[in-house]
Design a protein around this motif. Structure first.
Motif, PDB file in Angstrom:
ATOM      1  N   UNK A 100       0.940  -1.193  -0.037  1.00  0.00           N
ATOM      2  CA  UNK A 100      -0.043  -0.006   0.029  1.00  0.00           C
ATOM      3  C   UNK A 100       0.851   1.286   0.024  1.00  0.00           C
ATOM      4  N   UNK A 101       2.024   1.293  -0.219  1.00  0.00           N
ATOM      5  CA  UNK A 101       3.189   2.122  -0.212  1.00  0.00           C
ATOM      6  C   UNK A 101       2.725   3.437  -1.094  1.00  0.00           C
ATOM      7  N   UNK A 102       2.213   2.884  -2.496  1.00  0.00           N
ATOM      8  CA  UNK A 102       1.852   3.989  -3.467  1.00  0.00           C
ATOM      9  C   UNK A 102       0.289   3.525  -3.790  1.00  0.00           C
ATOM     10  N   UNK A 103      -0.301   4.713  -4.610  1.00  0.00           N
ATOM     11  CA  UNK A 103      -1.635   4.446  -5.047  1.00  0.00           C
ATOM     12  C   UNK A 103      -1.608   3.829  -6.174  1.00  0.00           C
ATOM     13  N   UNK A 104      -1.705   2.600  -6.284  1.00  0.00           N
ATOM     14  CA  UNK A 104      -1.697   1.819  -7.662  1.00  0.00           C
ATOM     15  C   UNK A 104      -3.107   2.200  -8.731  1.00  0.00           C
ATOM     16  N   UNK A 105      -2.867   2.069 -10.020  1.00  0.00           N
ATOM     17  CA  UNK A 105      -4.098   2.125 -10.829  1.00  0.00           C
ATOM     18  C   UNK A 105      -4.617   0.717 -10.948  1.00  0.00           C
ATOM     19  N   UNK A 106      -5.613   0.132 -10.553  1.00  0.00           N
ATOM     20  CA  UNK A 106      -6.209  -1.102 -10.361  1.00  0.00           C
ATOM     21  C   UNK A 106      -7.555  -1.341 -11.273  1.00  0.00           C
ATOM     22  N   UNK A 107      -7.707  -2.595 -11.814  1.00  0.00           N
ATOM     23  CA  UNK A 107      -8.849  -3.208 -12.156  1.00  0.00           C
ATOM     24  C   UNK A 107      -9.382  -2.732 -13.645  1.00  0.00           C
ATOM     25  N   UNK A 108      -9.962  -1.284 -13.550  1.00  0.00           N
ATOM     26  CA  UNK A 108     -10.423  -0.627 -14.776  1.00  0.00           C
ATOM     27  C   UNK A 108     -10.159   0.609 -14.657  1.00  0.00           C
ATOM     28  N   UNK A 109     -10.029   1.263 -16.053  1.00  0.00           N
ATOM     29  CA  UNK A 109      -9.681   2.747 -16.116  1.00  0.00           C
ATOM     30  C   UNK A 109     -10.754   3.143 -17.102  1.00  0.00           C
ATOM     31  N   UNK A 110     -11.342   4.392 -16.552  1.00  0.00           N
ATOM     32  CA  UNK A 110     -12.509   5.226 -17.547  1.00  0.00           C
ATOM     33  C   UNK A 110     -11.455   6.435 -17.798  1.00  0.00           C
ATOM     34  N   UNK A 111     -11.106   6.730 -19.101  1.00  0.00           N
ATOM     35  CA  UNK A 111     -10.414   7.704 -19.300  1.00  0.00           C
ATOM     36  C   UNK A 111     -11.151   8.889 -19.600  1.00  0.00           C
ATOM     37  N   UNK A 112     -10.884  10.207 -19.263  1.00  0.00           N
ATOM     38  CA  UNK A 112     -11.764  11.311 -19.220  1.00  0.00           C
ATOM     39  C   UNK A 112     -11.203  12.226 -20.187  1.00  0.00           C
ATOM     40  N   UNK A 113     -11.900  12.786 -20.836  1.00  0.00           N
ATOM     41  CA  UNK A 113     -11.741  13.898 -21.746  1.00  0.00           C
ATOM     42  C   UNK A 113     -12.368  15.237 -21.550  1.00  0.00           C
ATOM     43  N   UNK A 114     -11.701  16.381 -21.095  1.00  0.00           N
ATOM     44  CA  UNK A 114     -12.210  17.530 -20.800  1.00  0.00           C
ATOM     45  C   UNK A 114     -13.065  18.371 -22.272  1.00  0.00           C
TER      46      UNK A 114
END
Length: 178
Positions: A100-114
């Protein structure tokens, strides 16, 4: 989030919705909650963390950008809960449920566009270029409090559920605190 506030957000989003009955998302920075909404009413609610550095629009600020976004990409379909992603690539490695030392990007990603020029789109402020996502985390114990480096972070079971109902083009409004 109170109904008058949500109604104002819905009115603001209506010109961008393809259909008035289309689902949209609202992230409340104030309550650290992600709302799934339809026609100005909440249909689902998730605890969701925003940046521990606050909100802001500048690249390299590690802050959560405000305003109207849309989901530009869905990454990780079929990956097991806890799968680690780096630079949007499935590493093939699952989180060990201990580190838990860093905040990992896990499981799924929804990429946002402004979609608001000068606010979350364009030179120096572009949410897509800043790689702002909605994603799972290994720090599930902290979800609901500011945690990320700009992204919206959910528990892994919640990002799996959201990924199922989210579609490319879905609107995401990141609501500033009062």
């Amino acid at each position: 989030m109170e109904n008058p506030r949500l109604s104002r957000i819905y009115q603001r989003l209506q010109k961008f919705l393809r259909d008035p009955g289309e689902l949209f998302l609202v992230e409340s920075i104030e309550t650290q909650t992600l709302l799934v909404c339809k026609e100005g009413a909440v249909v689902e609610r998730y605890d969701a963390s925003t940046s521990r550095f606050g909100n802001g629009i500048r690249e390299n600020s590690f802050k959560t950008p405000l305003g109207i976004h849309r989901i530009k990409g869905k990454i990780g379909s079929g990956a097991p809960a806890g799968r680690i992603f780096k630079e949007r690539i499935d590493t093939g490695i699952n989180w060990d449920y201990r580190s838990i030392d860093i905040n990992l990007i896990l499981t799924r990603i929804l990429r946002l566009e402004g979609i608001e020029e000068g606010i979350n789109r364009g030179a120096g402020v572009d949410s897509y270029e800043r790689c702002i996502y909605i994603h799972g985390t290994n720090r599930e114990d902290l979800v609901g409090a500011p945690l990320s480096h700009g992204c919206l972070v959910l528990r892994n079971q919640d990002i799996v559920r959201l990924f199922e109902i989210a579609s490319e083009g879905m609107l995401v409004y990141i609501d500033p605190p009062p």
